[in-house]
Design a protein around this motif. Structure first.
Motif, PDB file in Angstrom:
ATOM      1  N   GLU A   1       0.829  -1.201   0.000  1.00 26.17           N
ATOM      2  CA  GLU A   1       0.000   0.000   0.000  1.00 26.17           C
ATOM      3  C   GLU A   1       0.868   1.257   0.000  1.00 26.17           C
ATOM      4  O   GLU A   1       0.564   2.228  -0.675  1.00 26.17           O
ATOM      5  CB  GLU A   1      -0.943   0.017   1.206  1.00 26.17           C
ATOM      6  CG  GLU A   1      -2.018  -1.034   1.152  1.00 26.17           C
ATOM      7  CD  GLU A   1      -3.185  -0.634   0.268  1.00 26.17           C
ATOM      8  OE1 GLU A   1      -3.386   0.570   0.013  1.00 26.17           O
ATOM      9  OE2 GLU A   1      -3.902  -1.541  -0.162  1.00 26.17           O
TER      10      GLU A   1
ATOM     11  N   LYS B   1     -14.770   5.211   6.645  1.00 23.59           N
ATOM     12  CA  LYS B   1     -13.561   4.385   6.554  1.00 23.59           C
ATOM     13  C   LYS B   1     -13.464   3.793   5.142  1.00 23.59           C
ATOM     14  O   LYS B   1     -14.395   3.175   4.648  1.00 23.59           O
ATOM     15  CB  LYS B   1     -13.580   3.268   7.595  1.00 23.59           C
ATOM     16  CG  LYS B   1     -12.283   2.458   7.610  1.00 23.59           C
ATOM     17  CD  LYS B   1     -12.271   1.421   8.691  1.00 23.59           C
ATOM     18  CE  LYS B   1     -13.154   0.296   8.234  1.00 23.59           C
ATOM     19  NZ  LYS B   1     -13.064  -0.935   8.948  1.00 23.59           N
TER      20      LYS B   1
ATOM     21  N   ARG C   1     -10.304   2.051   4.068  1.00 20.83           N
ATOM     22  CA  ARG C   1      -9.546   0.806   4.180  1.00 20.83           C
ATOM     23  C   ARG C   1      -8.689   0.838   5.437  1.00 20.83           C
ATOM     24  O   ARG C   1      -8.391   1.890   5.984  1.00 20.83           O
ATOM     25  CB  ARG C   1      -8.685   0.573   2.945  1.00 20.83           C
ATOM     26  CG  ARG C   1      -7.608   1.585   2.700  1.00 20.83           C
ATOM     27  CD  ARG C   1      -6.940   1.346   1.347  1.00 20.83           C
ATOM     28  NE  ARG C   1      -6.025   2.390   0.976  1.00 20.83           N
ATOM     29  CZ  ARG C   1      -6.353   3.548   0.433  1.00 20.83           C
ATOM     30  NH1 ARG C   1      -7.604   3.830   0.191  1.00 20.83           N
ATOM     31  NH2 ARG C   1      -5.445   4.448   0.118  1.00 20.83           N
ATOM     32  N   THR C   2      -8.308  -0.342   5.853  1.00 21.79           N
ATOM     33  CA  THR C   2      -7.433  -0.517   7.013  1.00 21.79           C
ATOM     34  C   THR C   2      -6.293  -1.429   6.588  1.00 21.79           C
ATOM     35  O   THR C   2      -6.521  -2.466   5.969  1.00 21.79           O
ATOM     36  CB  THR C   2      -8.202  -1.168   8.188  1.00 21.79           C
ATOM     37  OG1 THR C   2      -9.331  -0.365   8.488  1.00 21.79           O
ATOM     38  CG2 THR C   2      -7.321  -1.285   9.412  1.00 21.79           C
ATOM     39  N   ILE C   3      -5.093  -1.024   6.932  1.00 22.27           N
ATOM     40  CA  ILE C   3      -3.913  -1.813   6.618  1.00 22.27           C
ATOM     41  C   ILE C   3      -3.259  -2.186   7.938  1.00 22.27           C
ATOM     42  O   ILE C   3      -2.913  -1.310   8.734  1.00 22.27           O
ATOM     43  CB  ILE C   3      -2.929  -1.014   5.740  1.00 22.27           C
ATOM     44  CG1 ILE C   3      -3.636  -0.544   4.466  1.00 22.27           C
ATOM     45  CG2 ILE C   3      -1.689  -1.840   5.425  1.00 22.27           C
ATOM     46  CD1 ILE C   3      -2.947   0.592   3.764  1.00 22.27           C
TER      47      ILE C   3
ATOM     48  N   TRP D   1      -7.437   4.618   6.541  1.00 20.13           N
ATOM     49  CA  TRP D   1      -7.740   5.662   5.557  1.00 20.13           C
ATOM     50  C   TRP D   1      -9.213   6.011   5.671  1.00 20.13           C
ATOM     51  O   TRP D   1     -10.073   5.125   5.666  1.00 20.13           O
ATOM     52  CB  TRP D   1      -7.444   5.172   4.145  1.00 20.13           C
ATOM     53  CG  TRP D   1      -5.982   5.143   3.823  1.00 20.13           C
ATOM     54  CD1 TRP D   1      -5.081   4.177   4.166  1.00 20.13           C
ATOM     55  CD2 TRP D   1      -5.254   6.122   3.095  1.00 20.13           C
ATOM     56  NE1 TRP D   1      -3.851   4.487   3.692  1.00 20.13           N
ATOM     57  CE2 TRP D   1      -3.922   5.686   3.024  1.00 20.13           C
ATOM     58  CE3 TRP D   1      -5.612   7.324   2.486  1.00 20.13           C
ATOM     59  CZ2 TRP D   1      -2.935   6.406   2.378  1.00 20.13           C
ATOM     60  CZ3 TRP D   1      -4.624   8.044   1.836  1.00 20.13           C
ATOM     61  CH2 TRP D   1      -3.304   7.587   1.783  1.00 20.13           C
TER      62      TRP D   1
END
Length: 183
Positions: free
Chosen positions: A35, A163, A165-167, A176
């Protein structure tokens, strides 16, 4: 279409540095990921404040080793006497007429790619002006107790987020958000 995103790494309790102004411990658990590589590839310009720009000491080193090899726009009240080193990809423009001007210039320079915004003060100005499309918040696995809070002095704002995305890496979480409504 060019989007403007504001990104910061902070402690779990919301600080971007400790009580002495140090921030290195926030990056101790940093792990590069796909990412991040995509974000670097999709960024066409960077806007930052003078404090962030000078945080590393040698401003000439941006041309040699800064991860974003794109035009930089540094928001300041007074440009330095000596202009820092540049290269064919990384140019440095000191902007003295406000955040709106810096973002406008950066969008043009980005040529359709994204504009990254760095630095607490500039990020707050960006949020107050309603010029941010996305927030990127990385949470480091540390509690600092005191220091500089990222979202301090924004009491008059209410910003709704979605929200995107989550990484997750072994040690930290990056979230994000899309700014969907601001009052």
């Amino acid at each position: 279409m060019t989007k403007v995103y504001f990104g910061m790494t902070l402690s779990l309790d919301g600080f971007v540095n400790d009580r002495k102004g140090n921030f290195d411990m926030l990056f101790a658990s940093f792990e590069p990921n796909e990412e991040l590589a995509a974000m670097l590839q999709n960024t066409g310009a960077v806007v930052m404040g003078r404090n962030s720009f000078e945080a590393g000491g040698d401003t000439d080193s941006y041309a040699d080793s800064y991860e974003f090899q794109v035009p930089l726009f540094v928001l300041t009240k007074k440009p330095p006497a000596k202009h820092p080193k540049e290269n064919d990809k990384l140019t440095i423009t000191f902007v003295t007429d406000g955040i709106e001007s810096a973002i406008k210039q950066a969008k043009i320079a980005a040529k359709g790619k994204d504009v990254a915004v760095m630095g607490v003060s500039v990020g707050r100005q960006l949020l107050k002006a309603g010029l941010v499309d996305e927030l990127q918040i990385t949470i480091a696995p540390i509690l600092l107790g005191k220091g500089l809070l990222l979202f301090e002095h924004l009491e008059e704002l209410e910003i709704n987020l979605e929200k995107l995305r989550t990484i997750e890496t072994k040690q930290q979480v990056e979230i994000w958000y899309k700014v969907i409504h601001q009052t």
